[in-house]
Design an enzyme around this catalytic site. Structure first.
Site, mmCIF file in Angstrom:
data_model
loop_
_atom_site.group_PDB
_atom_site.id
_atom_site.type_symbol
_atom_site.label_atom_id
_atom_site.label_comp_id
_atom_site.label_asym_id
_atom_site.label_seq_id
_atom_site.Cartn_x
_atom_site.Cartn_y
_atom_site.Cartn_z
ATOM 1 C CG ASN A 8 -1.565 1.302 1.069
ATOM 2 O OD1 ASN A 8 -1.683 1.764 -0.071
ATOM 3 N ND2 ASN A 8 -2.403 1.446 2.342
ATOM 4 C CE LYS A 10 0.264 3.136 4.948
ATOM 5 N NZ LYS A 10 -0.228 3.841 6.110
ATOM 6 C CG HIS A 86 -5.646 2.134 5.463
ATOM 7 N ND1 HIS A 86 -5.667 2.849 6.267
ATOM 8 C CD2 HIS A 86 -5.093 1.072 5.122
ATOM 9 C CE1 HIS A 86 -3.973 2.486 6.334
ATOM 10 N NE2 HIS A 86 -3.941 1.703 5.721
ATOM 11 C CD GLU A 88 -2.869 5.759 6.744
ATOM 12 O OE1 GLU A 88 -2.891 5.662 5.136
ATOM 13 O OE2 GLU A 88 -2.112 4.991 7.924
ATOM 14 C CD GLU A 161 -4.035 -1.858 7.844
ATOM 15 O OE1 GLU A 161 -2.417 -2.365 6.919
ATOM 16 O OE2 GLU A 161 -4.376 -1.143 7.468
ATOM 17 N N GLY A 167 2.272 3.200 11.337
ATOM 18 C CA GLY A 167 3.326 3.791 11.034
ATOM 19 C C GLY A 167 4.065 4.401 12.084
ATOM 20 C CB SER A 205 4.816 -0.865 11.966
ATOM 21 O OG SER A 205 4.806 1.090 12.459
#
Ligand code: 13P
Length: 244
Positions: A8, A10, A86, A88, A161, A167, A205
């Protein structure tokens, strides 16, 4: 069991040339490359082994929805997978379980494979694993509401996730990962039957260093990689750890 490693990207990289180069450097079997929308077509032309994915999708095929991209547009570009839900997108763009559910319906109808993301935040996790499991169960139930899971079982992948691991460099422990992967599979088994248990990926991560331990986790069929998917050499190390 077919291991799958999803890259991904992003909102990276910055240019189509860099995207093509990164795609060339990470084009391997078992890999799904998920670039930003403007790079899909170019990346598709580069790939010989990896499959193509998209980072999001809208829930109707056309119409007055400024800024959105439809399932059919993706299919016609050669996209096979789409990430839905996701964290985000849930956090920054206020996606809800309801919109996630609509997107899953639309993507499956268009014959896209869905990478359905679930994951708890730090506050939930601090209350203990049972709270985290309850949170995930709720996301699964709401996201899959009215979805004919047995009909689409082969096209549904769940990505666990945990938000606190994305991150941050704070990868979940193998024990945490295995516990949640088993929980997710058990929920599907109980709800839809043993034939309809999806592949479960871990994301958060994942690095060249952590991939080996994650690959050994029970119930884990692959990984969803963010930052490390932008570094071709490190990404190759991750993929090698999942070769079976
Ligand atoms: P990182 O690997 O950068 O933590 O991102 C994980 C992720 O969100 C993949 O979808």
């Amino acid at each position: 069991m077919n291991k799958i490693i999803v890259a991904n990207w992003k909102m990276n990289p910055m240019s189509i040339e860099e995207a093509a180069e990164l795609a060339r450097g990470t084009d391997m079997k078992k890999v799904v490359i998920v670039p930003p929308f403007p790079f899909l077509s170019r990346v598709k032309d580069v790939l010989k082994h990896a499959k193509l994915g998209a980072q999001d999708v809208f829930w109707t095929d056309s119409g007055a929805y400024t800024g959105e991209v439809s399932p059919m547009m993706l299919v016609k570009l050669g996209v096979k997978f789409v990430i839905v839900g996701h964290s985000e997108r849930r956090n920054y763009f206020h996606e809800t379980d309801e919109t996630v559910n609509k997107k899953i319906h639309a993507a499956l109808t268009a014959k896209l494979s869905v990478i359905f993301c679930v994951g708890e935040n730090k506050d939930v996790r601090k209350k203990g694993i049972r709270h985290a499991e309850e949170f995930i169960r709720h996301e699964l139930q709401r996201g899959l509401e009215s979805v004919a899971v047995p009909r689409h079982a082969k096209s549904i992948i769940v990505a666990y996730e945990p938000i606190w691991a994305i991150g941050t460099g704070d990868t979940a422990t193998p024990n945490d990962i295995e516990t949640m992967a088993m929980f997710i599979k058990e929920w599907f088994r109980k709800t839809f039957g043993a034939q309809n248990v999806p592949d479960v990926l871990y994301g958060g991560s994942v690095s060249g260093g952590s991939a080996h331990a994650i690959a050994k986790c029970g119930g884990i069929d692959g990984v969803l990689v963010g930052g490390a998917s932008l570094r071709a050499e490190e990404f190759k190390t991750i993929v090698q750890n999942f070769k079976v």
